[in-house]
Design a protein around this motif. Structure first.
Motif, short mmCIF file in Angstrom:
data_model
loop_
_atom_site.label_atom_id
_atom_site.label_comp_id
_atom_site.label_asym_id
_atom_site.label_seq_id
_atom_site.Cartn_x
_atom_site.Cartn_y
_atom_site.Cartn_z
N TYR A 1 -5.36 -0.46 7.24
CA TYR A 1 -4.03 -0.80 6.76
C TYR A 1 -3.52 0.38 5.95
O TYR A 1 -4.14 0.78 4.95
CB TYR A 1 -4.08 -2.05 5.87
CG TYR A 1 -4.40 -3.32 6.61
CD1 TYR A 1 -3.45 -3.93 7.42
CD2 TYR A 1 -5.65 -3.93 6.49
CE1 TYR A 1 -3.74 -5.11 8.11
CE2 TYR A 1 -5.95 -5.10 7.16
CZ TYR A 1 -4.98 -5.70 7.97
OH TYR A 1 -5.27 -6.86 8.65
N ASP B 1 2.07 -4.54 5.02
CA ASP B 1 1.05 -5.58 4.96
C ASP B 1 0.94 -6.32 6.28
O ASP B 1 1.94 -6.60 6.95
CB ASP B 1 1.40 -6.59 3.86
CG ASP B 1 1.20 -6.01 2.46
OD1 ASP B 1 1.54 -4.84 2.24
OD2 ASP B 1 0.71 -6.76 1.59
N ARG C 1 0.82 -1.22 0.00
CA ARG C 1 0.00 0.00 0.00
C ARG C 1 0.85 1.26 0.00
O ARG C 1 0.33 2.37 -0.05
CB ARG C 1 -0.93 0.00 1.22
CG ARG C 1 -1.94 -1.13 1.23
CD ARG C 1 -2.69 -1.19 2.54
NE ARG C 1 -3.67 -2.28 2.55
CZ ARG C 1 -3.39 -3.55 2.82
NH1 ARG C 1 -2.15 -3.89 3.11
NH2 ARG C 1 -4.33 -4.47 2.81
#
Length: 246
Positions: free
Chosen positions: A47, A51, A36
């Motif tokens: 989140y 991860d 991300r």
């Protein structure tokens, strides 16, 4: 030590040795994967960067999460996770909290035999450093948040990597999922109100995030906390970190 005890200990060490297949139940404990993005502002139940490591924020404070290359020397780690307090909350309300949560699927902890008289011992180990020192807090919890085990670990020297090892006899009561739901949760507490503070090293029938009188990182602006090499394994021996393929 009796012969039987020696044999039992030997079996435990062999079971948790480097040749014993997969030992570490934690995914992305070496903080290598950040699909991300390498940094983000923590949200509640979100989140934002690395991860499998979820952020929770309830209160007026704020922190960022980032993937870093600062790691303990000679341990083979490439990355760490860094928390930086961006807005301090020096007076946390009773029901507020700031935590990092790691969720483990129930099917991956079925062999823990949680909630039965055969529940095993597990050992949590990790490398940590912080700009603050003292007794920091965390917790183990079930999916319903009605069984928890608050604990503390000590950071003795500021801005210096230290290895923490915590062995726990798992819970013999309560409901613990062995499905594809949440089977086991690990909390790293950054500051929680009194509602979520419990007695260290004891299972409780409620939702505790941390042990009482733990350091509250969120209370100090620009305070930092790093972690890597997070490993959870069966037994009372903290074996070398299990480096797995990316």
């Amino acid at each position: 030590m009796t012969k039987a005890a020696e044999l039992a200990k030997m079996g435990e060490v062999l079971t948790n040795s480097q040749i014993g297949g997969r030992r570490n139940i934690v995914i992305n404990g070496a903080m290598q994967v950040a699909q991300r993005g390498t940094s983000g502002s923590a949200g509640n139940d979100s989140y934002v960067s690395l991860d499998r490591h979820k952020t929770f924020v309830s209160g007026g404070g704020a922190y960022t999460l980032s993937q870093e290359t600062d790691t303990p020397s000679g341990q083979g780690f490439k990355n760490s996770m860094k928390v930086t307090v961006s807005t301090a909350d020096s007076s946390i309300a009773a029901g507020d909290y700031y935590i990092i949560q790691h969720r483990i699927e129930g099917q991956n902890v079925a062999h823990f035999m949680l909630g039965t008289s055969s529940a095993v011992k597990v050992t949590l180990s990790f490398w940590v450093k912080s700009s603050l020192t003292g007794n920091f807090g965390g917790s183990f919890l079930n999916s319903d948040n009605n069984r928890s085990y608050p604990f503390q670990y000590n950071i003795s020297t500021a801005n210096t990597w230290e290895k923490i090892t915590k062995t726990v006899q798992l819970d013999t009561t309560g409901t613990w999922l062995t499905t594809n739901g949440i089977g086991f949760k690990i909390y790293f507490d950054l500051g929680s109100g009194t509602t979520y503070q419990g007695t260290a090293d004891a299972w409780a029938g409620t939702n505790y995030h941390t042990a009482s009188s733990s350091v509250q990182l969120i209370g100090t602006n620009s305070a930092t906390w790093y972690v890597t090499g997070v490993q959870l394994e069966v037994g009372s021996v903290a074996t070398p970190f299990e480096h797995r393929s990316f």
